[in-house]
Design an enzyme around this catalytic site. Structure first.
Site: not given
Length: 343
Positions: A220, A240, A263, A286
């Protein structure tokens, strides 16, 4: 001598007689030596990696070669292609090297989307510069300098010419629909994506070229170029994963099996099996992470890259202090089996 790949395809040319894309419905990885030898005789192959344009007569001859070498699907396509007015091309790759022609580049992308090769399993160096932007339309691919004339031509003929997108990479399903997948918005999966059997890509999900899933997954969020997601893992809505084209550098970002990227979360380092990153939390290589023991006591502070590939971890942000914490993940992700029934 063993060869890397062999394929017969149809191509699209621009008005300068240059190939701008190629379609290979039955590509062969590691083709039999006898088959390659027979194809070479027909197409006039010399050496190295070559893209060779052929005539319909040669294509008819190739149909017999494929048939006699046990490649029924290729033989069937060759017989049909011989009756077409579309340009025809044979690509013979003696070895896996940086693609030098558009046809080679499109073949390699299709090898991945056919699941014959894994992302990072074949050389795609330079492909972004090799390919150029094309208008992908309901009348096929059109070279951008020719688009305006084609639009005028269509209008005057009272014909609808719809431009789906302008991009180097077309959508995958215009070339191959892998078995056992569900894709809600096909424009969001690029050619060169590896979509595993059992994967569902929802409307806002995205899979770039040279990236994808190995098996059952719910996507998704965004799987960027260079990223692989393991079987049973879930990429939550709006999430992402940093790819090799978007800041991830040369490090291969991956997610192991049965993991969850919540999400609107983000990931910038390789994640192991049975790991969870809570919703809304973006963890880069990092990022400083406070490690907690089973009692919730701080053990040490490390950078996330030091946890790359380690399994059974839960990453969360302390709601009171804002500090990112990591502790043992006590439950693996279990995907809803009904959502992954793609038959």
């Amino acid at each position: 001598m063993s060869f890397f790949a062999l394929a017969l395809g149809s191509a699209t040319k621009n008005r300068d007689n240059k190939i701008i894309e190629a379609f290979f419905p039955t590509p062969l990885l590691s083709p039999a030596t006898e088959l390659v030898a027979a194809v070479k005789q027909v197409v006039g192959y010399t050496e190295g990696n070559q893209s060779i344009e052929i005539t319909p007569e040669q294509c008819t001859e190739l149909a017999g070669v494929f048939e006699s070498n046990g490649q029924a699907a290729s033989a069937d396509f060759a017989a049909k292609a011989a009756q077409s007015s579309q340009p025809l091309v044979v690509v013979i790759l003696a070895s896996d090297e940086k693609p030098q022609t558009v046809a080679e580049g499109f073949l390699k992308l299709q090898l991945i989307s056919h699941r014959l090769a894994q992302p990072h399993g074949i050389v795609l160096d330079g492909i972004f510069g090799l390919l150029h932007n094309i208008a992908w339309t309901n009348e096929g691919p059109i070279d951008l300098p020719e688009l305006a004339d084609r639009q005028i031509e269509a209008r005057l003929a009272r014909r609808a010419l719809s431009v789906d997108c302008v991009d180097k990479f077309p959508k995958m399903v215009d070339y191959i629909v892998p078995a056992g997948v569900r894709i809600a918005d096909t424009s969001r999966v690029r050619l060169g994506a590896h979509v595993g059997n059992g994967t569902t890509v929802m409307h806002e999900g995205f899979i770039n070229f040279n990236a994808g899933t190995t098996g059952v997954s719910m996507v998704e969020g965004r799987i960027s170029a260079g990223v692989m997601v393991g079987n049973g893992s879930d990429i939550g809505g709006g999430a992402s994963i940093m790819g090799t084209l978007s800041g991830g550098g040369k490090v291969v970002i991956s997610i192991g099996e049965n993991s969850l990227l919540g999400a609107n979360a983000g990931l910038g380092f390789p994640l192991g099996d049975r790991c969870t990153i809570e919703s809304g939390l973006y963890v880069t290589a990092g990022t400083k992470v406070r490690m907690l023991d089973n009692s919730g006591k701080e053990v040490e502070v490390v950078k996330a890259r030091d946890l790359a590939g380690k399994s059974d971890l839960l990453f969360r942000r302390n709601s009171q202090t804002g500090i990112i914490e990591c502790l043992t993940n006590k439950s693996a992700v279990e995907l809803n089996s009904e959502l992954h029934s793609n038959n």
